[in-house]
Scaffold this motif. Structure first.
Motif, short mmCIF file in Angstrom:
data_model
loop_
_atom_site.label_atom_id
_atom_site.label_comp_id
_atom_site.label_asym_id
_atom_site.label_seq_id
_atom_site.Cartn_x
_atom_site.Cartn_y
_atom_site.Cartn_z
N VAL A 149 0.77 -1.04 0.03
CA VAL A 149 0.05 0.05 0.12
C VAL A 149 0.92 1.36 -0.04
O VAL A 149 0.58 2.39 0.57
CB VAL A 149 -1.09 0.07 1.14
CG1 VAL A 149 -2.00 -0.95 1.09
CG2 VAL A 149 -0.43 -0.17 2.55
N ASP A 150 2.25 1.22 -0.63
CA ASP A 150 2.99 2.39 -0.52
C ASP A 150 3.35 3.04 0.61
O ASP A 150 3.26 4.07 0.66
CB ASP A 150 2.51 3.21 -1.79
CG ASP A 150 2.69 2.65 -3.16
OD1 ASP A 150 3.52 1.63 -3.30
OD2 ASP A 150 1.59 2.94 -3.99
N LEU A 207 0.64 7.63 10.86
CA LEU A 207 -0.58 7.65 10.75
C LEU A 207 -1.52 6.96 11.88
O LEU A 207 -2.78 7.55 12.27
CB LEU A 207 -1.02 6.65 9.61
CG LEU A 207 -0.69 7.15 8.05
CD1 LEU A 207 -0.57 5.96 6.94
CD2 LEU A 207 -1.42 8.29 7.63
N ASN A 208 -1.14 5.99 12.67
CA ASN A 208 -1.68 5.37 13.80
C ASN A 208 -1.76 6.61 14.93
O ASN A 208 -3.05 6.58 15.56
CB ASN A 208 -0.86 4.26 14.49
CG ASN A 208 -1.36 3.16 13.70
OD1 ASN A 208 -2.32 2.58 13.61
ND2 ASN A 208 -0.56 2.24 13.25
N ILE A 209 -0.68 7.33 15.29
CA ILE A 209 -0.61 8.25 16.17
C ILE A 209 -1.93 9.30 15.83
O ILE A 209 -2.65 9.70 16.54
CB ILE A 209 0.63 8.97 16.30
CG1 ILE A 209 1.44 7.92 16.80
CG2 ILE A 209 0.55 10.15 17.18
CD1 ILE A 209 2.86 8.23 16.93
N LEU A 210 -1.68 9.87 14.60
CA LEU A 210 -2.70 11.00 14.32
C LEU A 210 -4.11 10.32 14.03
O LEU A 210 -5.18 11.19 14.47
CB LEU A 210 -2.44 11.41 12.83
CG LEU A 210 -1.17 12.29 12.89
CD1 LEU A 210 -0.82 12.78 11.33
CD2 LEU A 210 -1.27 13.55 13.70
N PHE A 252 -4.46 4.75 6.19
CA PHE A 252 -4.65 4.16 7.40
C PHE A 252 -5.51 2.83 7.38
O PHE A 252 -5.17 1.83 8.01
CB PHE A 252 -5.54 5.09 8.63
CG PHE A 252 -5.87 4.57 9.90
CD1 PHE A 252 -4.85 4.53 10.83
CD2 PHE A 252 -6.97 3.95 10.17
CE1 PHE A 252 -5.34 3.86 12.16
CE2 PHE A 252 -7.32 3.41 11.36
CZ PHE A 252 -6.41 3.19 12.32
N PHE A 253 -6.69 2.84 6.74
CA PHE A 253 -7.45 1.76 6.71
C PHE A 253 -6.93 0.56 5.73
O PHE A 253 -6.98 -0.49 6.03
CB PHE A 253 -8.97 2.04 6.35
CG PHE A 253 -9.78 2.78 7.29
CD1 PHE A 253 -10.07 2.14 8.40
CD2 PHE A 253 -10.11 3.99 7.06
CE1 PHE A 253 -10.74 2.79 9.56
CE2 PHE A 253 -10.92 4.78 8.11
CZ PHE A 253 -11.18 4.16 9.39
N ALA A 254 -6.35 1.34 4.88
CA ALA A 254 -5.47 0.33 3.69
C ALA A 254 -4.53 -0.63 4.55
O ALA A 254 -4.22 -1.77 4.30
CB ALA A 254 -4.92 1.00 2.76
N VAL A 306 -3.90 -4.77 5.41
CA VAL A 306 -2.69 -5.57 4.87
C VAL A 306 -2.11 -6.16 5.97
O VAL A 306 -1.29 -7.08 5.97
CB VAL A 306 -1.89 -5.12 3.65
CG1 VAL A 306 -2.79 -4.64 2.44
CG2 VAL A 306 -1.20 -3.84 4.30
N THR A 307 -2.11 -5.55 7.16
CA THR A 307 -1.26 -6.11 8.33
C THR A 307 -2.25 -6.81 9.48
O THR A 307 -1.73 -7.31 10.33
CB THR A 307 -0.67 -4.93 9.01
OG1 THR A 307 -1.58 -3.97 9.65
CG2 THR A 307 0.49 -4.17 8.00
N GLU A 308 -3.73 -6.82 9.23
CA GLU A 308 -4.47 -7.38 10.30
C GLU A 308 -3.93 -8.72 10.53
O GLU A 308 -3.85 -9.29 11.76
CB GLU A 308 -5.68 -7.60 9.84
CG GLU A 308 -6.70 -8.03 10.92
CD GLU A 308 -8.20 -7.86 10.46
OE1 GLU A 308 -9.22 -8.08 11.24
OE2 GLU A 308 -8.36 -7.45 9.17
#
Length: 158
Positions: free
Chosen positions: A46-47, A56-59, A118-120, A124-126
């Motif tokens: 997801v680049d 992204l997680n913190i924000l 964030f959702f993408a 891919v990491t779930e």
């Protein structure tokens, strides 16, 4: 119950009784190394990369944060986070604004593209997260987090 100094000797790299497999930081480094390699491989789809993943997680959790706050939560140098944030701004993932309370402070927030990233990235990491903690109970995960938080608090902060 705390570990006595005598029992700690085999966990201390300076001790004659030391065995690397009993050194907690040996396992922390190995776990983090393997985790990082797997995350980089997945995030590439997801680049993204791990530094962008952190920001992204913190924000997402905090709505918006100053660059200093991001640096503190990411446990990274301010200059490093500043570079990452401005690369993310160039990529359209975040926007920056001067704080209304203090003009010297730069506030960072997610753009719509940042929310989508964030959702993408979580999509891919779930499976990696699920598989990483397979066989552990919620109580074990809670205890692991408590132990790691204690170690973190015991370490110097700069």
């Amino acid at each position: 119950m705390a570990i006595s100094k005598k029992r700690r000797s085999r966990y201390n790299p300076a001790s004659e009784d030391f065995h690397k497999e009993e050194f907690p930081f040996y396992w922390l480094a190995r776990v983090y190394g393997r985790y990082s390699m797997a995350m980089e491989r997945l995030l590439k789809r997801v680049d993204l990369d791990i530094p962008r993943w952190r920001v992204l997680n913190i924000l997402y959790e905090n709505d918006n944060s100053s660059i200093s706050e991001i640096s503190e939560h990411a446990v990274a140098k301010l200059s490093t986070i500043t570079k990452i944030v401005y690369r993310m701004k160039d990529d359209g993932l975040v926007e920056t604004n001067q704080s209304v309370q203090d003009g010297r402070v730069t506030q960072v927030s997610l753009t719509q593209a940042g929310r989508e990233a964030f959702f993408a990235m979580h999509e891919v990491t779930e499976e990696l997260f699920h598989n990483s903690f397979q066989g552990m109970t919620e109580a074990q995960l809670r205890k692991l987090n408590q132990s790691l938080a204690t170690i973190f608090a015991n370490l110097p902060d700069r």
